[in-house]
Design a protein around this motif. Structure first.
Motif, PDB file in Angstrom:
ATOM      1  N   UNK A 197      19.980  18.286  64.158  1.00  0.00           N
ATOM      2  CA  UNK A 197      18.690  18.956  64.685  1.00  0.00           C
ATOM      3  C   UNK A 197      18.697  18.110  65.868  1.00  0.00           C
ATOM      4  N   UNK A 198      18.431  19.010  67.093  1.00  0.00           N
ATOM      5  CA  UNK A 198      18.559  18.463  68.529  1.00  0.00           C
ATOM      6  C   UNK A 198      16.934  18.295  68.661  1.00  0.00           C
ATOM      7  N   UNK A 199      16.730  17.193  68.837  1.00  0.00           N
ATOM      8  CA  UNK A 199      15.141  17.016  69.324  1.00  0.00           C
ATOM      9  C   UNK A 199      14.945  17.098  70.742  1.00  0.00           C
ATOM     10  N   UNK A 200      15.832  17.247  71.604  1.00  0.00           N
ATOM     11  CA  UNK A 200      15.709  17.771  73.014  1.00  0.00           C
ATOM     12  C   UNK A 200      15.223  19.259  73.025  1.00  0.00           C
ATOM     13  N   UNK A 201      15.479  19.970  72.061  1.00  0.00           N
ATOM     14  CA  UNK A 201      15.282  21.505  72.046  1.00  0.00           C
ATOM     15  C   UNK A 201      14.274  21.730  70.926  1.00  0.00           C
ATOM     16  N   UNK A 202      13.953  20.948  70.078  1.00  0.00           N
ATOM     17  CA  UNK A 202      13.199  21.057  68.949  1.00  0.00           C
ATOM     18  C   UNK A 202      11.987  20.131  68.908  1.00  0.00           C
ATOM     19  N   UNK A 203      10.694  20.810  68.731  1.00  0.00           N
ATOM     20  CA  UNK A 203       9.655  19.800  68.525  1.00  0.00           C
ATOM     21  C   UNK A 203       9.753  19.195  67.096  1.00  0.00           C
ATOM     22  N   UNK A 204      10.537  18.464  66.676  1.00  0.00           N
ATOM     23  CA  UNK A 204      10.530  18.122  65.199  1.00  0.00           C
ATOM     24  C   UNK A 204      10.905  19.177  64.275  1.00  0.00           C
ATOM     25  N   UNK A 205      10.399  19.233  63.178  1.00  0.00           N
ATOM     26  CA  UNK A 205      10.753  20.387  62.261  1.00  0.00           C
ATOM     27  C   UNK A 205       9.728  20.364  61.105  1.00  0.00           C
ATOM     28  N   UNK A 206       9.319  21.594  60.677  1.00  0.00           N
ATOM     29  CA  UNK A 206       8.400  21.781  59.711  1.00  0.00           C
ATOM     30  C   UNK A 206       9.083  22.191  58.282  1.00  0.00           C
ATOM     31  N   UNK A 207       9.076  21.250  57.425  1.00  0.00           N
ATOM     32  CA  UNK A 207       9.894  21.438  56.179  1.00  0.00           C
ATOM     33  C   UNK A 207       8.721  22.447  55.250  1.00  0.00           C
ATOM     34  N   UNK A 208       9.421  23.215  54.538  1.00  0.00           N
ATOM     35  CA  UNK A 208       8.711  24.369  53.751  1.00  0.00           C
ATOM     36  C   UNK A 208       9.484  24.563  52.428  1.00  0.00           C
ATOM     37  N   UNK A 209       8.673  24.357  51.450  1.00  0.00           N
ATOM     38  CA  UNK A 209       9.174  24.627  50.071  1.00  0.00           C
ATOM     39  C   UNK A 209       8.347  25.717  49.361  1.00  0.00           C
ATOM     40  N   UNK A 210       8.852  26.572  48.785  1.00  0.00           N
ATOM     41  CA  UNK A 210       8.238  27.405  47.607  1.00  0.00           C
ATOM     42  C   UNK A 210       8.903  27.195  46.340  1.00  0.00           C
TER      43      UNK A 210
END
Length: 730
Positions: free
Chosen positions: A374-387
């Motif tokens: 996960x490149x945090x220079x290119x992504x604003x964090x991450x949203x985990x999602x589970x169903x």
């Protein structure tokens, strides 16, 4: 960073699963199957299923079992008969019943309002029984064994007839109690049918061979399950009182209570008989919204008085002609489907004969989790999602940084969820998101208490572009300050490439790194000198010995290493850029005669520099020099120098440790006491400069422009919590 939850409606007999699209690409992990006992009752040993099981749709209802196969009603309302060991089935329209003798199965259906049709599945022969106007008003009363039953109300009372392939007209049953009405017939044992009478507390057994009613019972109880030797029934289902399971010996009439957990039932209990075993448990417990000790299907031996768990839950129970029981339910580790429960010695034998393909334990059905890197220079964090496959309570998400052990945990409890979302952001004000390896874990407790807790795990790696002044490896530059007591502090700055704030703030309150630093007369943030992933410090003591403090990635430093002596001859020292183009951080120093010296870096913390090289003279005109990094896009790192008149000059690096002729880039820099090469503080890919003044006024950020003729943009305020105790900014 809060958890998101799905809206939900409390259910008592069914679970509605929230279905929504996931975003991003990630790897879904599901918990391993692991059978476990419930409530201290041992679990019956499950036999290995056939190599290829029949497949039935999830949500199917088990309608009956016979000698050669079983009948289910699909969620679409189709009745499907499947032979044992066969994967395909035969679909039948309309309402269908499966009835059996000891050797033959029959399908009974209402083809029209005027007749009932029974088909022999062995010979394919058929029996048609007229009802309604075509039969003088006769009414279909049910079916058992190989017979169809009708009733006709006459002046003398209700006449019950048994119709078979050899006697389509039907023989009159004997022994029907006088005044009996609303007579209904259902299977009981292979040789008997159960006959109930509406409006009374009376039921009876009808001998299918003699067509005579026997064992008339003057109570509504006792008919839930019938075997050759016993009857069994339950009481107080869904009344708020503890339920009872009672068994009566058909020969002696003796009754005994089965030891059921003395807590109120959430609904009616199943009961079945197989050999010397009584099987009981919550009916459709999978759909309830709170745990119950009655959810598990438990077998109790009438002789040994021992209990074992046979299934974790069941929707329906059905008796087979051979005396076994069949259940549509589930067992942890084996999954959902149809199970055969046969008589055994120390425990019933349990065999799965058909599957829905669904696990019994709660699982992750869809997931969006971080990619492997996960490149945090290119992504604003991450949203985990589970169903999830069904509702869980007490949901917890934990993200852990492997190297530091720093953990972020978020919980949600007390209300069922089938969808969990967690926004993990690197710009949290109270948590530091470091580079490196992470693990994540999702846990949840099944809302209905069936099966083990949900556990789903994964891992990912956070990366960012290296920052020379990043000491805690979280991608943003830090400031190191020393107060008048000799204590060293670190201030972590918020650094977000995609933010549009246009300013630098504190990412967290300043952190105390240690005391005793007043033994040094000069401390420099030196960039990565020792080969680690974070910045290091150079500190010169008052005797002229230079020490290296290598960053350990947690925001502090390893034990100091002596670099060498005689450094008291230098009045300025700077490091943090690659001046020679070899990928290693170098240092510069000016001596009291104004000579500039280059100390090429080695990348080795034990010996960070090779022999110094003379660059040139005349540097006594400057009172501050700063290795700024590659400011203007040239082949190597650059240098800015401030003269005693406050004029700032730029020296572009040539890549061989020397510099091009200086360029004047501004005046009025005299009030600043420290010029700090901050690395790429704003995330635009260019080095920036931080300046603090002697009055401890608001520090200023000068963002790099990429234009060597005007390398810095206008100053911007930095909102940092400095106070009068800080007398040195590095």
């Amino acid at each position: 960073m809060a958890l998101a939850r799905s809206p939900r409606r409390r259910l008592t007999a069914a679970v509605a699963t929230v279905v929504a699209a996931t975003v991003g690409a990630g790897v879904m992990t599901v918990p391993a199957h692991a059978a476990s006992a419930a409530g201290g009752i041992p679990t019956a040993g499950a036999l290995d299923a056939a190599e290829e099981l029949s497949s039935i749709p999830d949500g199917s209802v088990l309608e009956g079992v016979g000698v050669t196969g079983f009948l289910v009603n699909s969620p679409e309302g189709d009745y499907v008969f499947r032979r044992y060991g066969e994967t395909a089935g035969q679909t039948h329209e309309g309402h269908v019943l499966l009835r059996s003798t000891r050797t033959t199965d029959f399908l009974v259906s209402r083809g029209s309002s005027s007749r009932v049709t029974q088909r022999n599945l062995t010979t394919n022969g058929s029996l048609e029984v007229p009802v309604g106007a075509a039969a003088g008003g006769a009414t279909f009363a049910g079916a058992a064994g190989g017979a169809v039953f009708t009733t006709l109300v006459t002046e003398a009372g209700t006449v019950l007839r048994k119709h078979t392939e050899g006697d389509a007209e039907g023989a009159v049953a004997t022994g029907i109690p006088a005044g009996a009405t609303s007579v209904m017939v259902t299977p009981a044992t292979p040789g008997h049918a159960k006959v109930t009478f509406g409006g009374t507390d009376t039921w009876a057994l009808l001998d299918l061979a003699t067509n005579a009613v026997t064992e008339v019972q003057n109570t509504a109880d006792g008919g839930d399950a019938i075997s050759a030797t016993h009857t069994a029934w339950t009481t107080d289902g869904a009344t708020g009182r503890p339920p009872r399971v009672i068994v009566t010996n058909r020969v002696t009439g003796a009754a005994q209570d089965v030891p059921v957990a003395p807590v109120p039932s959430l609904g009616n209990l199943h009961v079945g008989l197989v050999g010397d075993w009584v099987v009981y448990g919550q009916m459709a417990g999978m759909g309830f919204n709170r745990p119950s000790p009655h959810h598990a299907m438990t077998a109790y031996n009438l002789s040994t008085r021992k209990s074992v768990k046979v299934l974790d839950h069941a929707y329906e129970l059905a008796s087979a002609p051979d005396g076994s029981l069949y259940a549509r339910g589930g067992l942890v580790g084996k999954g959902e489907g149809v199970y055969r429960i046969g008589a055994g010695g120390t425990a019933p034998k349990v065999e799965k004969i058909a599957t829905t393909g669904a696990p019994t334990e709660v699982t992750v059905t869809k997931a969006s989790v971080p990619p492997q890197v996960l490149d945090l220079d290119k992504n604003d964090g991450f949203t985990f999602q589970w169903h999830l496959s069904r509702y869980v309570d007490q949901v917890k998400v934990t993200v852990r940084h492997t190297r530091t052990g720093k953990t972020q945990s978020f919980t949600e409890c007390c209300d069922g969820m089938t969808y969990v979302a967690f926004g993990w952001r690197p710009d949290s004000w109270d948590e530091e998101v470091h580079n490196g390896d992470y693990t994540w874990e999702l846990t949840g407790v099944p809302e209905n208490g069936i099966g083990p807790s949900l556990v789903s795990r994964g891992a990912f790696k956070v990366v960012r572009k290296a920052q020379p002044h990043d000491f805690n490896d979280n991608g943003s530059p830090d400031l190191i300050t020393r107060d008048t007591s000799g204590r060293l502090w670190r201030t972590d700055l918020i650094y977000r490439p995609i933010d549009t704030w246009g300013r630098i703030d504190e990412g967290a309150p300043k952190t105390l790194l240690g005391s005793g630093w007043n033994v040094y007369d000069r401390i420099e943030a030196a960039g990565n000198l020792g080969g680690s992933a974070v910045g290091d410090l150079l500190a010169r003591d008052k005797s002229g010995v230079l020490w290296l403090y290598q960053g350990n990635g947690t925001g502090n430093f390893a034990t100091r290493v002596k670099v060498g002596g005689g450094w008291q001859v230098y009045d300025t020292i700077t490091a943090g850029g690659d001046l020679t183009g070899d990928g290693r951080t170098d240092a510069l120093a000016t001596d009291t005669s104004g000579t500039l010296w280059l100390y090429p870096g080695t990348g080795n913390a034990k010996a960070p520099f090779t022999t110094r090289k003379k660059i040139g003279g005349g540097w006594a005109a400057y009172n501050d020099i700063t290795a700024i990094g590659n400011l203007a896009g040239g082949p190597a790192g650059d240098l800015v120098a401030r003269d005693k008149a406050g004029v700032l000059w730029l020296y572009l690096g040539k890549g061989d440790g020397t510099f091009a002729p200086r360029t004047r880039i501004g005046a009025g820099w005299g009030p600043y006491d420290s010029l700090i090469g901050a690395g790429d503080a704003d995330g635009d890919g260019r080095p920036d400069l931080i300046a603090t003044d002697t009055l401890l006024d608001v520090p200023k950020l000068y963002k790099g422009s990429g234009d060597w003729r005007r390398p810095f943009r206008n100053d911007e305020k930095m909102y940092l919590d400095f106070d009068a105790t800080l007398n040195l900014t590095l």
